[in-house]
Every structure is written in C-alpha cells, then in structure tokens.
Design an enzyme around this catalytic site. Structure first.
Site, mmCIF file in Angstrom:
data_model
loop_
_atom_site.group_PDB
_atom_site.id
_atom_site.type_symbol
_atom_site.label_atom_id
_atom_site.label_comp_id
_atom_site.label_asym_id
_atom_site.label_seq_id
_atom_site.Cartn_x
_atom_site.Cartn_y
_atom_site.Cartn_z
ATOM 1 N N GLY A 127 -16.365 -8.419 60.846
ATOM 2 C CA GLY A 127 -15.724 -7.855 62.024
ATOM 3 C C GLY A 127 -15.575 -8.825 63.178
ATOM 4 N N ASP B 67 -10.178 -4.433 52.891
ATOM 5 C CA ASP B 67 -10.676 -3.203 53.513
ATOM 6 C C ASP B 67 -9.498 -2.330 53.922
ATOM 7 O OD1 ASP B 67 -13.252 -4.085 53.329
ATOM 8 O OD2 ASP B 67 -13.633 -4.187 55.492
ATOM 9 N N LYS C 201 -18.460 1.635 50.273
ATOM 10 C CA LYS C 201 -19.751 1.141 50.757
ATOM 11 C C LYS C 201 -20.765 2.268 50.899
ATOM 12 C CE LYS C 201 -17.729 -2.473 53.745
ATOM 13 N NZ LYS C 201 -18.089 -3.731 53.093
#
Lengths: 213, 301
Positions: free
Chosen positions: B160, B31, B88
C-alpha cells in the site's frame, strides 16, 4: 535440433528442465525471432487466457498456427492443450488451434479438486517406441504414469485424426495427432521422463524425415 | 465412471498445491475489489486475481481492523473470471481460512495486510486442501511458513505504499541467505537453523538445492512496469500488484503494461515502450518517512 519452450507464463522452467534431462537442446521462446529459430515447441501449463493473450499481443499466435499447420512438432500440457484445441467449450478466448478436439476448461473443479492419479500405460502406448528406449530405463515401461491434474481441462471430443494414448475415467488425457502431442495433466511436474522422451523421439523422427526429403 | 477409478484420485496433494504455484509463475496477480475490476485485470492478462474488500492503500488510509472479505464479494469475483481467484485471511485466523476454502478459493493468502488474529501462531496450512501463500522478510520466516505448509512464498515488501524498496530488501535478503547456505560446511547448518529460526531439514535441503522448495514471488510496493521487471530480474518468479493498479490514473492500461513488462523483463527496449504514456502512477508513501507503527511488514512470527 532445438526444442523451444513458450516461456511467458506458467511452468515453463519445469519443461525446460525435463527436456534438458532427456538430452534435448532447449531454448526459452518469448519473441517471434526466437520462435523462428526452433525445430519444435512446448506450450506449458499456466493460464490459457494469459498465455493466449500474450502470444496474440506479440504477434506469435498466427505464426505458431502457421508453423504447426506446416508440421512443427508441438507438445502441450494443460493450458497448452486448451490453446491447441479447435473448440473450447463456452469460450471465445484467443487460441492457436490445429488439434481437432473439444476441451472443457476447469472441468474437474476448482483448485481444491485438483488431484493426482495413476494412469495406466496401455499395451498400445508401450508399442510407441517406448520399449526401444535405453535399456536401463526399459523397466519403467509398464509402470503407471503419475498424472498430476491441476485445475485441469477435460477433452470431451476427439476428431478422427486424433489418437488417444491415455485415458482417465473415460476421458482422453494424452492424445496425439501427427506431430502434435497434448496432455491435460502435467508430466513435467514429476521426474518421470517417459513422455518428454517420447516427444523428443517424435521430434527426432520428424527431423529424419525432413532431412531424407 | 467406475468406483474403482474414482477412488484412485488423490485430491489436494502437496504436489497439486505447489503445482498451482508453478502454473502461476511468470505473471502478475492483481488485487481487485469488485467483479468489474477483476474483469479489467483478466482482460489485461493477469494470471490470477486477489479478491479483497479494500486495497492495502485504502486499508492504510481508513485504519481500523482489516478482515477477510465478504463471501458474496468473493463469489461475485469468482463468477466474473475464469482465472484463479485468491483471497486473504488474517494471520492465525484458521476459521477465516476454513471459510475461504469452503468458498473454493484457489489460493489463500495468510496476509500481514489484514489485522493479525493471533499474535503468536500462524495457521497450520498443511491441514487444508487449498494451497496457501505467505509473506516473508527473510529466509527464516519463509522456511517457518513453508514448514507450516505454505505452497508459495512472497516477499512482504511494504504493502500500500507504492515504494518498492522493502520488496527489494526482502528479496535480496532471502536470496543472499540461500546463497550463503550453499557455501557452509554441513556441521554449521544446525546452528544456522537455530539462528534463522527455521526447520533444520529445510535448511539442509536448501543448502543442497540452492533454492526454495516452493515458488518465490514478490509483493508489496510494485507500482510501475519497471518495478515489476526489477523484481523478476532480482529473482522473483512472479509479482503481486496490490494498490499500484487500481490506485493509478489509468488502471486498464497500467495493468496491461505491468503484464507486458513481466513477459519482457530482460528487454530494456521493450520496457521503454511499455512504460511510456501510462498516466499517473499511484501517489505513494516513502517508506523511510514512516514510523514503525505504520509499517505492516513486521506482522508475522
């Protein structure tokens, strides 16, 4: 005779499966000692920068370059072909080199432009021992090869030592120079085994020469 | 270039979509939120990057509605690196998906990390030229997404958090269910399809082949080289690392270490060297202390 498949990143498992299907002994290669044990090498599709970086990081880039110079048979597809190219347009990425071609990365566009196409088998290609394959498979010989092009590179120049075995839209897509065979598409993504079988035979032919010496 | 030859091209087939997923096996997808981070990821050996506005840890911290990223940001990342760029869209938000495809994004993640746009239906992924990856918690969910056209599956984990427990649970669940299918007599498969909520044809295929018809990656909670190697040893074919890299003390070093760990996932001595001296890992949240509201893996239908 063992064919090693560089197995850090990419579609190495597909190559391992195809080579096993044509009766080769296959070993995944992720270390320098493993590289030393094999009689031929496959460099798979994947990300050429990533594979080149990992080969370099683990001391295998130079070793591969030296062994290829000494005649190690190599079959490269897509990213592998980029890594073998002496010249990569607009790039200074780590590479193996040894094949006198210039490639342009992602020359057909991004992933949405990835495509399949039939590749004609020229009479010349049919002569490359393919007709000598097991008779049960001989009917395959003149059928086109289904080319799967995924974010494919384009070969934009070939040196004198390089023989063009297949082309698409005027650009070479399968080339050979001595015991080096390189494709910009992915024969391993189909169940057509002709090109893997051809490489197996190139490796076997080299073995015969070596043992005769 | 002749017209006839050009017309032989068949773009964006199922094989080219699954093919790109195959090319991404055995590596790390990271990411990134800026072109600079994308460069760090590529230099560390990432084989692809996921362009997004906030990493999942920040989405958690900030709350609110999480949406598709700004196209300018995605373009900036596409210009910064040569490796594939993923992005995304929200679950069911097919217009965000259309926009991502128009941008030339290499893989679209219809992701539970963003706020769902549809609480009943996912995007019909077969109708796109760009390939899709979707998250799953079990085999039924994986097969529903493949049935809709996903060319890659990943475990959801719990994004996360830096806690790998959910990714492990989801991967074990999928592989256990695949293994079980192989042991069942054919007459039981229809009822299994009903129980799992999965397309019958895919159930039959997996009972025969013993594997998913598309690559199976892992995501959601991977924070260390050992986490990455764990997922590969459990059968994941590559890993996504979200917040784990750029929320850690030394992102460049950790990124490289996770790449190396995936390359040497079965060599504990190498992993010991790779894991040493990486600085602080992301702080993390223990998933078992979270209440249901805070968990995002439940999004997806």
């Amino acid at each position: 005779m063992t064919i090693g498949v560089i197995s850090f990143q990419g579609d190495f498992q597909r190559h391992i499966d195809r080579l096993a299907s044509v009766g080769a002994t296959v070993e995944p290669v992720r270390t320098l000692p493993a590289l030393g044990r094999v009689d031929a090498v496959v460099i798979p599709g994947g990300e050429s920068t990533t594979i080149g970086m990992l080969l370099d990081r683990f001391g295998m880039l130079t070793a591969l370059r030296d062994r290829i110079r000494d005649g190690l048979p190599v079959f490269a597809t897509c990213a592998g072909t980029i890594l073998l190219a002496d010249d990569i347009a607009n790039s200074t990425q780590p590479r193996i080199g040894g094949l006198d071609i210039t490639v342009r990365r992602n020359a057909y566009g991004r992933q949405v432009d990835s495509f399949e196409a039939d590749l004609a088998v020229s009479p010349e290609w049919s002569d490359l021992g393919l007709r000598d394959c097991d008779s049960s498979e001989a009917t395959d010989v003149d059928l086109p090869v289904r080319g799967v092009f995924i974010r494919a590179p384009m070969i934009v120049r070939t040196g004198e030592s390089v023989r063009v075995l297949m082309s698409f839209e005027g650009h070479p897509v399968l080339v050979q120079a001595g015991a080096i065979l390189a494709a910009t598409f992915h024969p391993e993504m189909t169940t057509d085994l002709r090109i893997h079988r051809y490489f197996r035979d190139v490796v076997a032919a080299g073995q015969t020469v070596r043992s005769a010496l | 270039m002749s017209e006839a030859l050009w017309s032989q091209r068949q773009p964006a087939t199922w094989r080219t979509k699954v093919g790109l997923a195959e090319m991404l096996k055995g590596g790390v997808i990271m990411d990134v939120v800026t072109p600079e981070q994308a460069k760090i990821a590529a230099e560390a050996g990432a084989q692809a990057v996921m362009a997004l506005e906030r990493v999942p840890a920040d989405i958690r911290a900030h709350g609110g509605v999480a949406r598709m990223s700004d196209p300018d940001m995605i373009k900036g990342i596409q210009d910064a690196v040569t490796i594939p760029v993923m992005a995304k869209c929200r679950i069911g938000h097919f217009v965000e998906a259309q926009i991502l495809e128009a941008l030339g994004v290499d893989f679209i993640d219809e992701s539970e990390v963003l706020t769902p746009a549809d609480d009943r239906f996912h995007v019909l992924k077969h109708s796109f030229k760009a390939p899709f990856v979707c998250g799953c918690r079990d085999l039924g969910e994986a097969l529903r997404r493949i049935g809709e056209g996903a060319a890659m599956i990943r475990t959801k984990g719990e994004a996360g958090t830096g806690d790998v427990v959910e990714a492990v649970r989801h991967l074990r669940t999928v592989t256990d269910e695949i293994r079980r299918l192989g042991s069942l007599p054919p007459e039981e498969l229809m009822t299994v399809a009903k129980e799992l909520g999965a397309p019958y044809d895919l159930i039959v295929e997996i009972a025969e082949t013993g594997k998913l018809p598309v690559p199976n990656f892992s995501a959601g909670g991977v924070a260390t080289p050992a986490d990455a190697a764990l997922m590969i040893q459990l059968g994941a074919e590559a890993v996504f690392v979200g917040s784990g890299i750029f929320k850690s003390g030394d992102p460049a070093r950790r990124a490289r270490a996770i790449v190396d760990a995936v390359a040497h996932y079965d060599d504990p001595k190498a992993l010991a060297e790779i894991s040493a001296g990486l600085g602080e890992a992301m702080v993390g949240i223990n998933v078992s202390t979270m209440d249901g509201q805070q968990r995002i893996a439940g999004r997806g239908w």
